[in-house]
Write an enzyme that holds these catalytic residues in place. Sequence first.
Site, mmCIF file in Angstrom:
data_model
loop_
_atom_site.group_PDB
_atom_site.id
_atom_site.type_symbol
_atom_site.label_atom_id
_atom_site.label_comp_id
_atom_site.label_asym_id
_atom_site.label_seq_id
_atom_site.Cartn_x
_atom_site.Cartn_y
_atom_site.Cartn_z
ATOM 1 N N GLU A 144 -11.527 -2.608 3.931
ATOM 2 C CA GLU A 144 -11.976 -2.616 5.279
ATOM 3 C C GLU A 144 -13.333 -2.403 5.297
ATOM 4 O O GLU A 144 -13.847 -1.431 5.906
ATOM 5 C CB GLU A 144 -11.082 -2.341 6.508
ATOM 6 C CG GLU A 144 -9.882 -3.399 6.672
ATOM 7 C CD GLU A 144 -9.057 -2.730 7.756
ATOM 8 O OE1 GLU A 144 -9.309 -1.435 8.334
ATOM 9 O OE2 GLU A 144 -8.384 -3.422 8.278
ATOM 10 N N GLU B 283 0.892 -1.207 -0.116
ATOM 11 C CA GLU B 283 0.019 0.228 -0.123
ATOM 12 C C GLU B 283 0.886 1.249 -0.038
ATOM 13 O O GLU B 283 1.965 1.017 0.555
ATOM 14 C CB GLU B 283 -0.975 -0.087 1.371
ATOM 15 C CG GLU B 283 -1.724 1.269 1.430
ATOM 16 C CD GLU B 283 -2.851 1.187 2.315
ATOM 17 O OE1 GLU B 283 -2.800 0.227 3.335
ATOM 18 O OE2 GLU B 283 -3.564 2.206 2.367
#
Length: 668
Positions: free
Chosen positions: A383, A49
């Site tokens: 998420e 990321e």
Amino acid sequence: MNLFTKAAGLLVLTASLTQAQPAPTHVVRVNVAQPVADIQPTMWGVFFEDINFGADGGIYAELVKNRSFEFFKPLMGWTVRGKKRTEGDILVQNRSEAGSTQTSSNPRYIRVTANGANSGDLEMINEGFRGMGLKNGLRYDFALMYRVQSGNVKIHADLINAQGQPIGSGTLLPEKSDGQWHKQQVSFKSAATEPKGKLNVWFEGTGVVDLDMISLFPEDTWKGRPGGMRADMIQMLADMKPGFVRFPGGCIVEGHDLTQRYQWKKTLGAPEDRQLVINRWNFEFGHRPAPDYFQTFGLGFLEYFQLCEDIGAEPLPILNCGMACQFNTAELVPMDQLDPYVQDAIDLIEFANADVNTKWGKVRADLGHPKPFNLKMMGVGNENWGPQYIERLAVFQKAIKANYPNFRLVCSSGTDPDGERFDFLNGKLRAMNADLIDEHYYRRPEWFLQNVKRYDTYPRNGAKIFAGEWAAQSDKTVSINNKNNWLCALNEAAFMTGLERNAAVVQMASYAPLFANADAWQWTPDLIWVDNLRVYGTPNYFVQKLYSLHKGTHVLSMTQNNEALAGQDSLYASAAWDKATSEIILKVANVSDKAQVRQIQLDGTKKLDANGKLFLLKNDNLNAVNSFENATNVSPVEQAIAVDVKKKNVTMTLGPKSFSVVRIKATM
Ligand code: AHR
């Protein structure tokens, strides 16, 4: 006496181990003849990321920060100075405001007006990403886009050291004065190594010139690709031989709001056409602000796919599911407006896999990669949680499966491995026949020991598990005091025996986050730390690497008193068979502070090689860490280990606070 030699980054113990072994206290049995499950080639992978300056200021080797003047403050990262400064000599202009037909993805540029300028009269210094790492003798490629308005302005590029002295320079005289934008480049070498270098762009002559995309790349990028990735960082990944690379995140997929979500189609093509977006980690943590953190997308989806291909890893892109980060704005795309998001997912499969005669296959080919990438899976959402997630996921699932029935979808189980949100999602995902459930656990080190049996009772049929983000937190989640210490790494090693033992269910796992720039991080712990010139792997990195390099193809049962060794006497163990090399692989973590001896009986083998190999990771100090200065403080040592070929066993002396991996050749 032991004799150590350095080989392939490991200390190799070459002397024979002749000391008398203490008697084993228990027998541990490994059933080599009857593997209990396959281990997927994807089992151990990496999570990438753009957090902690992982991409811009990290693996993306661009040294100039804010090269296109698109940061909120257009001259952030630049210092304009000089003896002959006049009002308006450096102006920020905006193409869209000027009513130009030029692309609006990169609207700003600067207009430089020089009036008989010479050295020191008009300079723009770029500070890089907390400085620029410059290497003695290395070539640097300085490039820009220019448009001559009038006159003759020479552009000089000086690499400067921390004291401001030039250590390399090149000059550009814009070649064309037709009033159009052009690209030009000059290459030159650095005459010194400097960890905190800068770039001084200064002007000579009289005239007006427009500039954009002012860029500086080192020659030594990964595979020497111009405009490419930082080779030392990518090498750390290649050395792990990861089964997959998850990209581009993480929360960055979701965005603070939907305008800031990751959109893969905007990351293709010429770098100047890739629209910059603020990085959500710019402002996420008040305690770690990073006002100069933006995503230039100099690395886009093509580059990530190419990286996977280079290092032999399966690509695992994660796409936005129509929901922004639920910790931030929690914006939702209304259900009747979800189509473009779903189309992005379908188009991505076509981009990665389809024939060059299809719309997106042609885009891939035109970008220089006609060969398909053979994408097999993608994540929908990061998420995300709640009924809103399930509702949106169902639309993606239906549309993707209708076109690609065997394509696998990774689905979110939220932010935590337990609790109401998890239970709700887990139930719903199983009911909708999810392929892979993505579980996240950022937890204290002891959680990893307590949960080593987590997957023993998971259903063997139905959804498989992707342990997609996890790391032991020596303090607590998002604490700046978390350390990549040996305690965390050892407990992770112990926990991973439980993942391996349950490879029938757990098909993929990745530690998170992957990279951190030591001068610009937001989140700790992280697997690999870098500064402008150096990189080191944490103890956790070496644990991940040991698992990945010693993965095997099949799980074997490994029991003491007919029970998996999962905490008895503080030992945690798993065993695998590697069909490709005909080797038994044993992994044992001893988290106690006393040495223990186990006789490992290798049942069902015809013949064993007398010389096994032991890869030993240990440290007496659970607070031990690695650092730039002591990068291998906690790192594996390779030793020989004797196998009793007659009795078909190996005696392992498991030192206190140690993790051992043993390989033994066997004939079945
Ligand atoms: O790994 C850091 C962050 O942790 C990820 O972006 C997010 O998915 C998780 O909350």
